[in-house]
Structures are given as C-alpha cells and as structure tokens.
Design a protein around this motif. Structure first.
Motif, PDB file in Angstrom:
ATOM      1  N   LYS A  57       0.734   2.113  -6.910  1.00  0.00           N
ATOM      2  CA  LYS A  57       0.060   1.282  -7.908  1.00  0.00           C
ATOM      3  C   LYS A  57      -1.056   2.015  -8.636  1.00  0.00           C
ATOM      4  CE  LYS A  57      -1.033  -1.829  -4.883  1.00  0.00           C
ATOM      5  NZ  LYS A  57      -0.278  -1.226  -3.782  1.00  0.00           N
ATOM      6  N   THR A  58      -1.934   2.655  -7.854  1.00  0.00           N
ATOM      7  CA  THR A  58      -3.090   3.302  -8.465  1.00  0.00           C
ATOM      8  C   THR A  58      -2.638   4.429  -9.395  1.00  0.00           C
ATOM      9  OG1 THR A  58      -4.337   2.733  -6.503  1.00  0.00           O
ATOM     10  CG2 THR A  58      -5.308   4.388  -7.932  1.00  0.00           C
ATOM     11  N   THR A  59      -1.665   5.204  -8.919  1.00  0.00           N
ATOM     12  CA  THR A  59      -1.117   6.270  -9.747  1.00  0.00           C
ATOM     13  C   THR A  59      -0.508   5.667 -11.013  1.00  0.00           C
ATOM     14  OG1 THR A  59      -0.517   7.341  -7.663  1.00  0.00           O
ATOM     15  CG2 THR A  59       0.397   8.295  -9.671  1.00  0.00           C
ATOM     16  N   LEU A  60       0.202   4.565 -10.836  1.00  0.00           N
ATOM     17  CA  LEU A  60       0.843   3.912 -11.982  1.00  0.00           C
ATOM     18  C   LEU A  60      -0.194   3.446 -13.005  1.00  0.00           C
ATOM     19  CD1 LEU A  60       3.447   2.680 -13.315  1.00  0.00           C
ATOM     20  CD2 LEU A  60       2.705   0.542 -12.268  1.00  0.00           C
ATOM     21  N   GLN A  81       0.857  -1.195   0.000  1.00  0.00           N
ATOM     22  CA  GLN A  81       0.000   0.000   0.000  1.00  0.00           C
ATOM     23  C   GLN A  81       0.894   1.248   0.000  1.00  0.00           C
ATOM     24  OE1 GLN A  81      -3.248  -0.066   2.808  1.00  0.00           O
ATOM     25  NE2 GLN A  81      -3.066   2.123   3.127  1.00  0.00           N
ATOM     26  N   GLY A  82       0.529   2.200  -0.834  1.00  0.00           N
ATOM     27  CA  GLY A  82       1.301   3.435  -0.884  1.00  0.00           C
ATOM     28  C   GLY A  82       2.492   3.378  -1.831  1.00  0.00           C
ATOM     29  N   ALA A  83       2.703   2.208  -2.469  1.00  0.00           N
ATOM     30  CA  ALA A  83       3.858   2.063  -3.361  1.00  0.00           C
ATOM     31  C   ALA A  83       3.695   2.917  -4.619  1.00  0.00           C
ATOM     32  CB  ALA A  83       4.045   0.603  -3.752  1.00  0.00           C
ATOM     33  N   GLY A 142       7.143  11.081 -10.207  1.00  0.00           N
ATOM     34  CA  GLY A 142       6.395  12.214  -9.668  1.00  0.00           C
ATOM     35  C   GLY A 142       4.930  11.877  -9.543  1.00  0.00           C
ATOM     36  N   GLU A 143       4.149  12.823  -9.017  1.00  0.00           N
ATOM     37  CA  GLU A 143       2.729  12.555  -8.807  1.00  0.00           C
ATOM     38  C   GLU A 143       1.899  12.771 -10.069  1.00  0.00           C
ATOM     39  OE1 GLU A 143       1.101  13.141  -4.753  1.00  0.00           O
ATOM     40  OE2 GLU A 143       2.680  14.662  -4.645  1.00  0.00           O
ATOM     41  N   GLY A 144       2.442  13.510 -11.008  1.00  0.00           N
ATOM     42  CA  GLY A 144       1.705  13.794 -12.252  1.00  0.00           C
ATOM     43  C   GLY A 144       1.652  12.576 -13.156  1.00  0.00           C
TER      44      GLY A 144
HETATM   45  P1  GDP Z   1      -1.044   2.556  -3.966  1.00  0.00           P
HETATM   46  O1  GDP Z   1      -1.517   2.438  -2.555  1.00  0.00           O
HETATM   47  O2  GDP Z   1       0.064   1.579  -4.262  1.00  0.00           O
HETATM   48  O3  GDP Z   1      -2.131   2.480  -4.978  1.00  0.00           O
HETATM   49  O4  GDP Z   1      -0.322   4.000  -4.080  1.00  0.00           O
HETATM   50  P2  GDP Z   1      -0.873   5.360  -4.707  1.00  0.00           P
HETATM   51  O5  GDP Z   1      -0.872   5.293  -6.197  1.00  0.00           O
HETATM   52  O6  GDP Z   1      -2.140   5.727  -4.049  1.00  0.00           O
HETATM   53  O7  GDP Z   1       0.293   6.346  -4.281  1.00  0.00           O
HETATM   54  C1  GDP Z   1       0.562   6.700  -2.932  1.00  0.00           C
HETATM   55  C2  GDP Z   1       1.025   8.145  -2.866  1.00  0.00           C
HETATM   56  O8  GDP Z   1       2.265   8.288  -3.536  1.00  0.00           O
HETATM   57  C3  GDP Z   1       0.075   9.118  -3.546  1.00  0.00           C
HETATM   58  O9  GDP Z   1       0.033  10.278  -2.774  1.00  0.00           O
HETATM   59  C4  GDP Z   1       0.734   9.389  -4.901  1.00  0.00           C
HETATM   60  O10 GDP Z   1       0.413  10.679  -5.387  1.00  0.00           O
HETATM   61  C5  GDP Z   1       2.183   9.285  -4.541  1.00  0.00           C
HETATM   62  N1  GDP Z   1       3.014   8.846  -5.676  1.00  0.00           N
HETATM   63  C6  GDP Z   1       2.816   7.811  -6.515  1.00  0.00           C
HETATM   64  N2  GDP Z   1       3.829   7.696  -7.408  1.00  0.00           N
HETATM   65  C7  GDP Z   1       4.700   8.719  -7.111  1.00  0.00           C
HETATM   66  C8  GDP Z   1       5.972   9.123  -7.653  1.00  0.00           C
HETATM   67  O11 GDP Z   1       6.524   8.547  -8.596  1.00  0.00           O
HETATM   68  N3  GDP Z   1       6.556  10.207  -7.057  1.00  0.00           N
HETATM   69  C9  GDP Z   1       5.993  10.858  -6.002  1.00  0.00           C
HETATM   70  N4  GDP Z   1       6.647  11.885  -5.495  1.00  0.00           N
HETATM   71  N5  GDP Z   1       4.823  10.501  -5.463  1.00  0.00           N
HETATM   72  C10 GDP Z   1       4.181   9.439  -6.009  1.00  0.00           C
END
Ligand code: GDP
Length: 304
Positions: free
Chosen positions: A113-116, A109-111, A284-286
């Motif tokens: 994934k969803t953003t990816l 969690q937080g890695a 990044g977050e974008g």
């Molecule tokens: P998940 O729990 O694996 O689905 O993780 P999320 O996609 O929700 O990402 C967790 C947090 O990390 C979010 O606040 C994202 O905006 C941030 N995040 C994701 N990828 C990156 C990245 O490559 N760089 C930075 N700085 N933040 C990221």
C-alpha cells in the motif's frame, strides 16, 4: 508470472492444431486440461468451475462448429473469457466532479500500500494532478516515515501526523480516522485535486483493523477504495478479498508484486469473485514499476 499457466495452455492448444472438426471428446479433453492448468495456478475453485463451464458451452456451440479453424476459435474464446474474469474493459480512476478526488488504499500489511501511494502519486502528478498523500497508517512503526520518504522520492506532498518530523504541517497525532479526515481538509485548503489515504493493515484479516478502515471510509467518503493484494498470496487471495469487500466495499483491485513468480491465481480469482475490476498492476519496488491494468493485454500475454 503466469509462465507455467501460459505454457500449459499453449501445450493444450497445440494438441488441437490441425484438427478439422472437434468432437465432444476433443472439447472435453481440452477443457479438462484447462481446468488442471488453472487449478495448478492457484485459481479459486468456483472461478475455475465457472470459467471452464463457459468455455465448454461455447466450444460445443455454433461459433466453433462453423469455424474454418476450430482450434484457433477455441483460443479466441479462452482469450475472451480470460479478459472477462480479469475485469473486462480497462477501468480508469473515477475523478470527483468537485475535487479533491479521495482515493483510499486498503489491504493486508506488506501488500504494498505505502509503495503504491508513492507510485500512484507520481503517476498522477505526471498527468498534471496535484496529489496529497495522507499517512493514516499509525499502526505499523515507521509507516509514517516510510510514506514521507516515498512521497519525497515521488515528489509528492505528504500529510502526516507526527509533530517534529519532516512533516510540513502541524497535524494531530493518534487517531487515524481524524488524520484521514484532516488530510482531506488539508487537500481542500491547499488545492490538491487528489488525496491518497494510506491505511493500516495487519498480517491477517482482523476485526479491529477492518473497523478502522471502515471508519476511515465513512469519514472521508472516498471516490475510489483500492484493495491492494500481493499476487503471491495464492489460495488465500479469495478469502482476503471477500473480507475486505465486506469490510470496506472496495471499488477496484491493485495487484502488487506481479514481478514475482506468482502462479497467477490471485490475479485471476479476485476480480471474478468480488465483481470489482483490477485497475492497476504493481511490478517492482521502484516508483515507476506501476501500470494501468489492461485485461485484454494480460489475457493476450497468458495465451502468447
Ligand atoms: P504495506 O504494508 O501494504 O504498506 O506494504 P509496503 O508498501 O510497505 O510494501 C511491502 C514490501 O513490498 C516493501 O519491501 C516494498 O518495497 C515491497 N513491494 C511493494 N510493491 C512491490 C512490487 O510490486 N514488487 C515487489 N517486488 N516488491 C514490492
């Protein structure tokens, strides 16, 4: 990332500059410095050991002895070995002969994934694919909504299990394995050629989560399983990666948060200990902060 490692290696090589021949003592001193720099960058001990052993062997070998500029030759060797531990050649997605190509995402969690899922979806769409994101993370509150938002921003359709939300289809709730399976069927019916399945993660590796991910893998028979890892996790990277390798047999690694000030150990360790290549970097977050990972370029950047 890698700033400190990069500075340390550069300083080490500077000490060799101007030397005509390298004695065994010169080589040993250099290898010792490289070892320290890697350990300080959080690279896993077995990886450091293997890496420095091959540098030493090659540095004492014929290619350096015969070189006009031995120092330069050592830099070249370190560059090649770095490229190797980062996975060798650039590894691209293996698309299925019969679409849809199924790509499953796994990780803590937080890695990221969803953003990816959004980044990968947008990137694939720009290349003419028609991806579908599937929200099979039913663990974390808001994970489904978050994927829907990401999908909207990426301009990519999302198959999600919540009735009454912005989901476009009437889909079941509750069982993530069923959602994943139905997502693939939906993709087939609606002629999506790539399916990206977002799965649940926990803060730490956990048997129930791993079983769920393994069940999703069995049910959807993905062409690629991408293990997403936060580059900031340092020394924990190796154990986490090995647990996911055992649990879901991933086929590629995505390093996320490379924009942070991680020391680089995770990046240098995970591909090496699991034998699976780093395929993408998230920076990044974008949604555009994402790129295909090129081991040779990364090695070049470290030794810049
Ligand atoms: P998940 O729990 O694996 O689905 O993780 P999320 O996609 O929700 O990402 C967790 C947090 O990390 C979010 O606040 C994202 O905006 C941030 N995040 C994701 N990828 C990156 C990245 O490559 N760089 C930075 N700085 N933040 C990221």
């Amino acid at each position: 990332m890698f700033n400190s490692l990069s500075d340390r290696l550069t300083a080490t090589f500077k000490n060799l500059r101007g030397k005509g021949r390298l004695s065994e003592a010169d080589v040993d001193a250099t290898v010792r410095e490289i070892r320290r720099a890697l350990l300080d960058a959080d690279v896993a001990v077995p990886v450091v050991r293997e890496f420095t052993a091959s540098i030493r062997e090659r540095a004492l070998g014929a290619e350096v002895a015969a070189a006009l500029n031995p120092a330069q030759q050592i830099v070249k060797i370190v560059n090649e070995e770095l490229k190797d531990i980062l996975g060798g050649a650039t590894r691209r997605i293996r698309f299925a002969k019969n679409p849809p190509t199924v790509i499953m995402l796994a990780g803590l969690q937080g890695a990221g994934k969803t953003t990816l899922a959004g980044k990968l979806g947008k990137w694939l769409a720009a290349q003419g694919h028609k991806p579908l994101l599937v929200a099979a993370d039913l663990q974390r509150p808001n994970a489904v909504t978050q994927l829907q938002i990401v999908g909207q921003r990426a301009g990519v359709k999302v198959y999600a299990p919540h009735p009454g939300t912005t989901s476009e289809t009437d889909v079941p709730t509750g069982n993530p394995v069923q959602v994943a399976r139905d997502g693939v069927t939906e993709a087939r019916n609606k002629l999506h050629d790539v399916v990206i399945i977002d799965t649940a993660g926990r803060l730490g590796v956990d048997a129930e989560m791993m079983q769920q991910a393994a069940d999703i893998r069995t049910a959807t028979r993905p062409d690629e399983v991408l293990f997403v890892i936060d580059a900031m996790i340092g020394q924990d990277a190796v154990n986490t990666a090995l647990a996911f390798q055992e649990g879901v047999a991933f086929t590629g690694v995505v390093l996320s948060k490379l924009d942070g000030d991680a020391r680089g150990g995770a990046a240098l360790s995970v591909a090496s200990v699991t034998g699976q290549p780093v395929m993408f970097a998230s920076t990044g977050e974008g949604l555009d902060d994402f790129e295909l990972f090129h081991p040779d370029r990364m090695a070049g950047r470290i030794l810049d």
